[in-house]
Design a protein around this motif. Structure first.
Motif, mmCIF file in Angstrom:
data_model
loop_
_atom_site.group_PDB
_atom_site.id
_atom_site.type_symbol
_atom_site.label_atom_id
_atom_site.label_comp_id
_atom_site.label_asym_id
_atom_site.label_seq_id
_atom_site.Cartn_x
_atom_site.Cartn_y
_atom_site.Cartn_z
ATOM 1 N N LEU A 82 0.768 -1.031 0.171
ATOM 2 C CA LEU A 82 0.135 -0.246 0.122
ATOM 3 C C LEU A 82 0.579 1.051 0.333
ATOM 4 N N GLY A 83 1.884 1.024 0.959
ATOM 5 C CA GLY A 83 2.825 2.359 1.079
ATOM 6 C C GLY A 83 2.861 3.051 -0.448
ATOM 7 N N SER A 84 3.793 2.066 -1.532
ATOM 8 C CA SER A 84 4.055 1.745 -2.726
ATOM 9 C C SER A 84 3.544 2.076 -3.305
ATOM 10 N N ALA A 85 2.145 1.562 -3.620
ATOM 11 C CA ALA A 85 0.616 1.948 -4.213
ATOM 12 C C ALA A 85 0.040 3.271 -4.414
ATOM 13 N N GLN A 86 0.931 3.874 -3.004
ATOM 14 C CA GLN A 86 0.155 5.608 -3.384
ATOM 15 C C GLN A 86 0.779 6.116 -4.182
ATOM 16 N N PHE A 87 1.967 6.170 -4.286
ATOM 17 C CA PHE A 87 3.171 6.771 -5.127
ATOM 18 C C PHE A 87 2.706 6.065 -6.274
ATOM 19 N N VAL A 88 2.349 5.366 -6.593
ATOM 20 C CA VAL A 88 2.138 4.725 -7.655
ATOM 21 C C VAL A 88 1.030 5.342 -8.577
ATOM 22 N N MET A 89 -0.060 5.968 -7.967
ATOM 23 C CA MET A 89 -0.492 6.511 -8.531
ATOM 24 C C MET A 89 -1.433 7.544 -7.928
ATOM 25 N N ALA A 126 7.192 4.342 3.041
ATOM 26 C CA ALA A 126 6.771 3.424 1.945
ATOM 27 C C ALA A 126 7.674 2.615 2.323
ATOM 28 N N PHE A 127 8.964 4.102 1.839
ATOM 29 C CA PHE A 127 10.924 3.935 1.324
ATOM 30 C C PHE A 127 10.948 2.538 2.407
ATOM 31 N N TYR A 128 10.752 2.730 4.122
ATOM 32 C CA TYR A 128 11.709 1.756 4.903
ATOM 33 C C TYR A 128 11.635 1.110 4.390
ATOM 34 N N LEU A 129 9.511 0.594 4.708
ATOM 35 C CA LEU A 129 8.841 -0.633 4.464
ATOM 36 C C LEU A 129 9.538 -1.283 3.497
ATOM 37 N N THR A 140 13.341 1.193 -6.064
ATOM 38 C CA THR A 140 13.827 2.347 -7.686
ATOM 39 C C THR A 140 13.041 3.285 -8.122
ATOM 40 N N GLU A 141 11.300 2.402 -8.380
ATOM 41 C CA GLU A 141 10.448 3.736 -7.952
ATOM 42 C C GLU A 141 10.159 4.508 -7.032
ATOM 43 N N VAL A 173 19.343 5.159 -6.251
ATOM 44 C CA VAL A 173 20.452 5.207 -7.847
ATOM 45 C C VAL A 173 21.673 4.982 -8.543
ATOM 46 N N GLY A 174 22.028 5.072 -7.000
ATOM 47 C CA GLY A 174 23.745 6.134 -7.419
ATOM 48 C C GLY A 174 23.619 6.897 -8.263
ATOM 49 N N GLN A 175 23.292 8.182 -7.779
ATOM 50 C CA GLN A 175 23.471 9.470 -8.017
ATOM 51 C C GLN A 175 24.728 10.383 -7.444
#
Length: 311
Positions: A82-89, A126-129, A140-141, A173-175
């Motif tokens: 769900l943490g990932s999904a809210q940023f996909v949306m 979301a990143f921690y999860l 990465t997303e 992402v290696g920046q």
């Protein structure tokens, strides 16, 4: 190995008569499931889904402190999804629909654009999860979510949090310029810089994952474990600081330190802190691959290799 046991209930609470832990867990899990069932059509459910499912995951660790039960891993995976999904949306083209797989089901969710709940703090959660669940593609997303979108949420945060987001994004992402943003994040947590968060919470909860990440980047195992010990002790001190905090499921797991410890552990760092705040099965990725977390893939649950948890 340093042992830091989790805090207990306040002395004023009689667990046997005042609290039915199992019943409470079932109740919040039912609420989370009802919210999930409405997520395609309810804006409110989409706004509250991450907080609710993360509460379930953390509450599971009250009764299963080492996260040895499959249901606990499932709860953490659901919160991660769900943490990932809210940023996909939030990043999907306007007017489009995205298909996300959550709890073994595909959901067709609308593009939302910037929203108050799609902010820097929920991004960090979301990143921690995703770090805890070792979801590299989702990391990465998330690393590609524009910081400008997080600022458009309208939520008010101290500037350090955006530096912390950029630190994690650039690292993943290696920046270049990771250290520049990390220094800005550290500097921004000081009492002369922070204006929108209580300094006690800043120093004991929000700051420790940042300095722990710095120790990770330095690659010194001893200093990393020293910082991890400090982070867990501060976490315990904060969440046992008063009766309300001590009763909160948010204090059962040290989310940020756990995420950085997972990153370090997978890089070969010895983790020399033993604590229920760092559930062993989550830290060791013991249930890895038991749930197919791809957006569209189908997969059946497998039996664990040893007792209730795969080693």
């Amino acid at each position: 190995m340093t042992r830091i046991p989790r805090h207990g209930y306040p002395a004023s609470i009689n667990v046997e008569t005042d609290i039915n832990v199992a019943a409470g867990l079932k109740a919040i899990a039912r609420t989370a499931n009802r919210m999930l069932e409405r997520i395609e059509r309810s804006e409110l459910s989409r706004e509250e889904a991450l907080d609710m499912t993360l509460t379930v995951a953390e509450a599971r660790c009250e009764v299963d402190p080492d996260a040895e039960e499959f249901e606990t891993w499932e709860a953490w995976v659901t919160a991660m999804q769900l943490g990932s999904a809210q940023f996909v949306m939030a990043t999907a083209p306007e007017g489009s629909t995205v298909t996300c797989r959550i709890k073994e089901k595909e959901w067709h969710l609308p593009a939302t654009g910037a929203q108050p709940h799609v902010n820097a703090y929920s991004w960090i959660q979301a990143f921690y999860l995703a770090m805890i669940c070792r979801e590299n593609e989702r990391l990465t997303e998330l690393a590609r979510v524009p910081v400008s979108l997080l600022r458009e949420s309208g939520a008010t945060f101290d500037e350090y949090i955006y530096s912390w987001v950029e630190t994690l994004q650039r690292f993943w992402v290696g920046q270049e310029d990771v250290s520049t943003h990390l220094v800005a994040a550290v500097d921004g947590t000081g009492p002369d810089s922070a204006r929108h968060v209580d300094q006690e919470q800043m120093s004991m909860v929000l700051y420790p994952p940042i300095i722990l990440f710095y120790r990770y980047l330095r690659g010194d195992h001893a200093q990393f474990n020293e910082a991890l010990t400090d982070a867990i002790r501060w976490h315990k001190s904060y969440w046992s600081g008063d009766d309300d905090r001590a009763m909160s499921s948010e204090g059962y797991v040290a989310l940020g330190p756990l995420a950085i410890a997972c990153l370090a552990r997978d890089k070969g760092f010895p983790i020399e802190v033993d604590s229920e705040y760092l559930p062993k099965a989550l830290l060791n990725y013991a249930w890895g691959d038991e749930i197919d977390t791809a957006f569209h893939a189908q997969k059946q649950r497998k039996a664990p290799v040893h007792s209730s948890c795969r080693s």
